[in-house]
Enzyme design. Structure first.
Site, short mmCIF file in Angstrom:
data_model
loop_
_atom_site.label_atom_id
_atom_site.label_comp_id
_atom_site.label_asym_id
_atom_site.label_seq_id
_atom_site.Cartn_x
_atom_site.Cartn_y
_atom_site.Cartn_z
N ASP A 13 0.86 -1.16 0.00
CA ASP A 13 0.00 0.00 0.00
C ASP A 13 0.91 1.23 0.00
OD1 ASP A 13 -2.35 1.56 0.28
OD2 ASP A 13 -2.04 1.65 2.44
N ASP A 15 -0.33 5.19 0.73
CA ASP A 15 -0.68 6.17 1.75
C ASP A 15 -0.77 5.52 3.13
OD1 ASP A 15 -0.89 7.81 -0.41
OD2 ASP A 15 -2.97 8.39 -0.09
#
Length: 225
Positions: A13, A15
């Site tokens: 991922d 953010d």
């Protein structure tokens, strides 16, 4: 390098994982719409709002232009999580090709990915559409993370029949990897989302990602055991 390590495919991922920021929230600050946008972000990350609907609503509030995306790219680099570069390098050294799979804006993510040694071809994110003057015109609805199954589908499409997929991230969309037969390593160093903890095969509680490979391999070993 073990045979098991060669078979592992890692999907990161972005953010609140590789960077300490939530990109759309930062863009909202630039636009003066932070309070409204952050509320939508929190509901989406907790799995309470459909991701595509949340993305559409946030982008309509923000309408990011070229200058804003360039500034976000600079912020991403400055707020890279401690140990991220070292951790990604360790994954690569062990034969675990790291990829970024994110619902964030691809144009702003690419410079940080390059700093981490991750090629543009290994970044799956949401492309934004701008006109010739750099004004916002919409987003690419063909992005893989916007298809049914979202991130889990995009990651699963890159895992071969004899390979093990491991998704590392902080949110509900990352935890959905479990439904596709992949492993989920929760990164709680920026935001500890307790609602996704029960789905995690391993949890990174410290801020640094330097030893991310250990957590990935621990999750793989638990499945094998």
């Amino acid at each position: 390098m073990s045979a098991a390590q060669q078979r592992v495919r890692v999907f990161l991922d972005f953010d609140s994982t590789l960077t300490a920021l939530e990109g759309y929230d930062e863009l909202a600050r630039m636009r003066g719409a932070y309070r409204a946008v952050s509320a939508v972000t929190r509901r989406a990350m907790a799995g309470k709002v459909d991701f595509i609907a949340a993305l559409r609503d946030r982008l309509e509030l923000i309408r990011p232009d070229a200058a804003m995306l360039a500034e976000l790219a600079r912020l991403y680099v400055r707020n890279m999580v401690a140990g991220a570069a070292a951790g990604v390098a360790r994954l690569r050294e062990q034969g675990m090709r790291p990829r970024i799979v994110s619902g964030g804006p691809r144009e702003a993510i690419l410079p940080c990915a390059a700093r981490l040694g991750i090629a543009a071809a290994d970044v799956v994110a949401v492309g934004l559409k701008l006109d010739a003057a750099g004004a916002y015109k919409g987003f690419d609805r063909r992005s893989e993370v916007l298809r049914p199954g979202g991130k889990a589908s995009a990651c699963g499409a890159r895992v071969g029949p004899k390979e093990i997929g491991v998704v590392v991230g902080d949110g509900a969309s990352d935890a959905e990897a479990k439904a596709s037969g992949m492993l989920f390593v929760q990164y709680a160093g920026v935001v500890d989302r307790r609602e996704v903890r029960p789905h995690a095969d391993a949890v990174i509680r410290g801020r640094s990602l330097r030893n991310i490979d250990r957590h990935v391999l621990r999750a793989v070993a638990r499945r094998a055991g």
